[in-house]
Design an enzyme around this catalytic site. Structure first.
Site, mmCIF file in Angstrom:
data_model
loop_
_atom_site.group_PDB
_atom_site.id
_atom_site.type_symbol
_atom_site.label_atom_id
_atom_site.label_comp_id
_atom_site.label_asym_id
_atom_site.label_seq_id
_atom_site.Cartn_x
_atom_site.Cartn_y
_atom_site.Cartn_z
ATOM 1 N N PRO A 110 0.825 -1.218 0.000
ATOM 2 C CA PRO A 110 0.000 0.000 0.000
ATOM 3 C C PRO A 110 0.849 1.254 0.000
ATOM 4 O O PRO A 110 1.796 1.378 0.771
ATOM 5 C CB PRO A 110 -0.806 -0.125 1.291
ATOM 6 C CG PRO A 110 -0.890 -1.594 1.526
ATOM 7 C CD PRO A 110 0.425 -2.161 1.048
ATOM 8 N N CYS A 111 0.512 2.193 -0.866
ATOM 9 C CA CYS A 111 1.369 3.364 -1.036
ATOM 10 C C CYS A 111 1.254 4.366 0.100
ATOM 11 O O CYS A 111 2.047 5.286 0.176
ATOM 12 C CB CYS A 111 1.101 4.047 -2.370
ATOM 13 S SG CYS A 111 -0.622 4.234 -2.812
#
Length: 498
Positions: A110-111
């Site tokens: 997840p960024c």
């Protein structure tokens, strides 16, 4: 001394040489943007790990609906990558021994762990020896590598935001490449904007590709299919990300191809959305607040001329447009802002939207005063101002709103679009609205036959979190060529040895 190739690697190459599709494990899969691109390039999507219940249901229904109800239910189960082991996954999905189950691993942590918006919260734990436990998002790439070590794929793909190249003072992508080197892989990464590859969206992301050394193949990235000059904001962001490359080992970084003026221009928002039916229910007083479910069908315009991109979105193999029409062409109901959307300029941002709202308020005040033939009280003027003008400070939220330009690609779609859609206001002033769920999917390059589970807000979020399938397909096609060539070489060696 050269390390001999692992038996499982050779076994997988021989399997491909026999004509079988490469099998994919998608980690942090979301709704399946990478999976869809790899599926379109000829890969077989065998498993995904995703913690979000709506996203994993979307993924399962689009890629595993042909399975028995029992196996489909197993694929629809949300899974936390920090809590499940690779062998548990293959056992739950009946995929056999973990080292033999997959040929390719794809995905991206997840960024939020790397993006600037989340960095303040992570600053105190960036260098903490137990950072993974303090904020597991920060080191989820370690779990990705754990699955790579266990599954021993022929190749892999990792995706993330540009800030992954300078997270807490270190280059995550270079560190991953170094770790993969220890695991027997040759890895390279590149900063690629999806608009150069046929996506109607200017979206910068870092992609890392790695091949097992046994393939004896250089890592390649796809050539640009389109050419454009990125706006100053994107050019500036890229410059910030790339300036840190010199501070780290440059051997792993590859400059992306941007083509030249001989290539066609970018796919524009009008190319992507122009054939979709207009939405005017909100203008007719037929729309109300609340969750939008995908239970009403909106038919296509029967005489609409299709662009090449629109035709692709309707005719994507295996995900063709439904004959009856679209179920997710729905929008948020934002009655205060309809007139603002109508009158704000194309390409306008929040300051322009706020200025437009103030002008509309001033006009309304004059109209009321003429009708009443008296000056409104300060209290009434203030109440009307609060009713008509967005409350956000202009200096604090310059990019909060944006009206699409029909002659250019869209700006980056983010997961935040699941909370509000002001960042993508439709360019058609006559419709005076934000983009629909299906229009967001079009900008992200999901075909019309790809369906999203849940209601409107979860669908927006799934789309904003995804890797554009067309970008994934471009990468996957290049990786497929490498795998097929390696399998062919392996086959020839076996024949020569007989």
């Amino acid at each position: 001394m050269k390390r001999p190739p692992e038996k499982s690697i050779l076994k997988k190459l021989e399997r491909l040489a026999q004509g079988h599709k490469p099998r994919v494990l998608d980690l942090f899969a979301g709704c399946g943007g990478i999976s869809l691109g790899f599926d379109a390039a000829g890969f077989q999507i065998d498993a995904a790990v995703e913690i979000d219940s709506a996203a994993v249901e979307t993924h399962a229904r689009n890629f595993h609906s042909h399975l028995t109800s029992e196996l489909l239910a197993a694929h629809m189960k949300p899974r936390d990558l920090t809590r499940i082991e690779p062998d548990e996954l293959t056992e739950e999905l009946s995929l056999g021994p973990v080292a033999d189950a997959f040929d390719v691993v794809v995905g991206g942590p997840p960024c939020q762990a790397y993006a600037r918006v989340g960095r303040a919260k992570l600053r105190d734990v960036a260098d903490h020896p137990s950072a993974f436990k303090v904020d597991p998002r920060g080191n989820l790439y370690l779990r990705y590598l754990h699955f790579v070590a266990a599954t021993q794929p022929l190749a892999l793909l990792m995706e993330n935001v540009p800030d992954a190249m300078n997270y807490g003072g270190h280059n995550v992508m270079a560190e991953v490449a170094e770790a993969l080197d220890e695991l027997g892989y040759v890895a390279r990464y590149s900063l690629i904007n999806t608009a150069f590859h046929g996506v109607p969206q200017m979206r910068d992301r870092v992609f890392l590709v790695a091949h097992h050394r046994s393939l004896d193949s250089d890592v390649r990235f796809p050539e640009a299919a389109n050419h454009l000059i990125l706006p100053p904001g994107y050019a500036g962001t890229r410059a910030v990300a790339l300036k840190f490359i010199d501070l780290f080992d440059k051997q792993y970084f590859v400059e992306a191809d941007h083509g030249d003026t001989s290539l066609p221009g970018p796919v524009t928002t009008q190319d992507a959305l122009g054939d979709l039916p207009p939405i005017t229910l909100h203008l007719e007083g037929k729309l109300k607040r609340g969750a939008r479910r995908f239970n009403e069908i909106v038919p296509y315009e029967p005489t609409c001329k299709l662009t090449r991109y629109a035709r692709l979105m309707r005719q994507w193999k295996g995900f063709e447009a439904p004959d009856e029409g679209l179920r997710d062409h729905v929008i948020r109901y934002l009655p205060r802002d309809t007139d603002i959307f109508r009158h704000m300029p194309i390409g306008g941002e929040y300051p322009a939207a706020h200025a437009t709202a103030v002008k509309l308020w001033e006009k309304r005040v004059r109209q009321i005063e003429r009708r009443l033939k008296k000056t409104l009280s300060e209290k009434d003027r203030t109440a009307l101002y609060a009713e008509m003008v967005p409350p956000y400070p202009v200096s604090n939220f310059p990019n909060r709103w944006w009206k699409l330009r029909p002659d250019a690609p869209s700006r980056t779609l983010l997961a935040h679009i699941g909370k509000d859609t002001y960042s993508h206001i439709h360019y058609d002033s006559a419709q005076a609205r934000v983009i629909s769920v299906r229009e967001a999917a079009r900008l992200q390059s999901f075909p019309d036959g790809f369906s999203f589970s849940g209601t409107m807000n979860p669908a927006y979020r799934q789309i904003g979190n995804a890797v554009p399938p067309i970008m994934a397909k471009s990468l996957a096609t290049t990786m497929m060529e490498t795998l097929q060539n390696a399998a062919l070489r392996r086959s020839k060696r076996l024949v020569a040895a007989e």
